[in-house]
Design an enzyme around this catalytic site. Structure first.
Site, mmCIF file in Angstrom:
data_model
loop_
_atom_site.group_PDB
_atom_site.id
_atom_site.type_symbol
_atom_site.label_atom_id
_atom_site.label_comp_id
_atom_site.label_asym_id
_atom_site.label_seq_id
_atom_site.Cartn_x
_atom_site.Cartn_y
_atom_site.Cartn_z
ATOM 1 N N ARG A 221 0.853 -1.185 0.000
ATOM 2 C CA ARG A 221 0.000 0.000 0.000
ATOM 3 C C ARG A 221 0.892 1.239 0.000
ATOM 4 O O ARG A 221 1.958 1.239 0.607
ATOM 5 C CB ARG A 221 -0.910 0.029 1.237
ATOM 6 C CG ARG A 221 -2.066 -0.974 1.200
ATOM 7 C CD ARG A 221 -3.127 -0.601 0.175
ATOM 8 N NE ARG A 221 -4.253 -1.520 0.157
ATOM 9 C CZ ARG A 221 -4.384 -2.564 -0.660
ATOM 10 N NH1 ARG A 221 -3.447 -2.835 -1.556
ATOM 11 N NH2 ARG A 221 -5.453 -3.336 -0.608
ATOM 12 N N HIS A 269 -0.740 0.167 -9.885
ATOM 13 C CA HIS A 269 -1.396 -0.784 -8.972
ATOM 14 C C HIS A 269 -1.871 -2.027 -9.738
ATOM 15 O O HIS A 269 -3.065 -2.354 -9.755
ATOM 16 C CB HIS A 269 -2.580 -0.132 -8.245
ATOM 17 C CG HIS A 269 -2.963 -0.873 -6.990
ATOM 18 N ND1 HIS A 269 -3.395 -0.248 -5.860
ATOM 19 C CD2 HIS A 269 -2.966 -2.196 -6.693
ATOM 20 C CE1 HIS A 269 -3.660 -1.146 -4.915
ATOM 21 N NE2 HIS A 269 -3.400 -2.348 -5.416
#
Ligand SMILES: NC(=O)c1ccc[n+]([C@@H]2O[C@H](COP(=O)([O-])OP(=O)(O)OC[C@H]3O[C@@H](n4cnc5c(N)ncnc54)[C@H](OP(=O)(O)O)[C@@H]3O)[C@@H](O)[C@H]2O)c1
Length: 306
Positions: A221, A269
């Site tokens: 993250r 991502h």
């Protein structure tokens, strides 16, 4: 059994069709404000209104491995949060991280730049013994990544909350052993869940403990990393580069310095995507196990936050 589906930024029809096929006899509906309370929910980034209205849920099934965004919301007291375990993500993560490690170790970016200039170049082979890879987080994804890296004979270290024994991987655990792990690491891979304990773990103090010329790979993250600390250590030469797949704000804002930094490789991502078919099969099996009162793998511990 009634199942409500509330997934932001997701094409919802194929999920509804897949869940209906996997759970014949269940009522599967897309959530609308004011909808009847369901037994279970399948979610991604649901609004607080959804959780407030669905107060009687037994299970909240997240269509990802990371539940950090969900755990910041006010959840129904009755509900257990269940995350995806692997569901086709670990092999993707292993290939993505091995690619990033090998690309750096073999200096493939340098060769590509030379080839683009029409230059036939030579670089001295590097010793992989000098490139120990440290994997932070030895869960479903971290263990698969650590094992895949061992296949290429890299020295592999791992760090987790509780002690582990993994063949061929030197394991460290807890805050007391973090420094010992960092000082031995030349390529750092972050595969931790984002929790209050792990937020900002890749800060200046910790990154400065890595071996000189270290490389950072963040596939967990964005908030694990302190952006300006990474840039400072890249610019003063302590770090050789970084491969970043996740960011504090996504999409990465156009003005963010990561886009143009010569030592940073950005990907959007994409290291391990949720695979719909595998995820639906896993969620349906877990939902039925929960209904039968059987143990369900991947239930999130609210105290730990993962
Ligand atoms: N970029 C992407 O596309 C993508 C895709 C999927 C997942 N992810 C991220 O990857 C993360 C990891 O997924 P996973 O399925 O491998 O999770 P997991 O199975 O829950 O494993 C988490 C690991 O982190 C360790 N850990 C947690 N808190 C820690 C702490 N404070 N100190 C040290 N170690 C700690 C755990 O230690 P213990 O073993 O002792 O519990 C465990 O080994 C997810 O949370 C998600 O954010 C990213």
């Amino acid at each position: 059994m009634r199942v409500t589906v509330c997934c932001a930024n997701t094409k919802i029809e194929p999920w509804l069709d897949g869940l209906r096929a996997a759970l014949p006899g269940a009522t599967i509906e897309a959530w609308q404000p004011g909808a009847p309370v369901a037994d279970h929910a399948v979610v991604w980034a649901p609004p607080q209104q959804f959780l407030d209205e669905q107060a009687g849920l037994k299970g909240i099934f997240n269509i990802g491995a990371g539940v950090d965004a969900l755990m910041k919301l006010r959840l129904p007291a009755s509900a257990r949060v269940v995350r995806l375990d692997d569901a086709g993500m670990s092999v993707q993560m292993a290939e993505f991280v091995c690619h990033a490690v090998i690309r750096h170790f073999r200096e493939l970016d340098g060769y590509e730049a030379d080839v683009a200039q029409g230059r036939w170049s030579y670089r001295k082979p590097r010793s992989r013994a000098e490139f120990p890879v440290g994997v932070m987080g030895l869960g479903v994804l971290g263990v698969r990544v650590a094992r895949a890296l061992r296949q290429f004979d890299f020295p592999v270290l791992g760090w987790s909350r509780s002690p582990k024994t993994i063949d061929g991987v030197e394991c460290f655990a807890g805050p007391a052993q973090l420094d010992a792990f960092l000082v031995r690491t030349r390529i750092l891979v972050c595969l931790l869940p984002l929790t209050p304990d792990t937020e900002g773990v890749m800060n200046r103090a910790n990154l400065a403990k890595l071996q000189p010329g270290a490389y950072v790979i963040n596939v967990a993250r964005g908030a694990h990393l302190v952006d300006e600390d990474l840039i400072a250590l890249l610019d003063n030469g302590h770090l050789a580069g970084a491969a970043l797949d996740v960011f504090r704000t996504e999409p990465l804002p156009a003005e963010h310095p990561f886009w143009r930094h010569p030592k940073i490789a950005v990907t959007p991502h994409t290291s391990a995507r949720t695979l719909r078919q595998e995820s639906i099969a896993q969620i349906a099996a877990k939902m039925l196990a929960m209904e039968r009162g059987e143990p369900v793998p991947g239930v999130v511990d609210p105290g730990r936050g993962y």
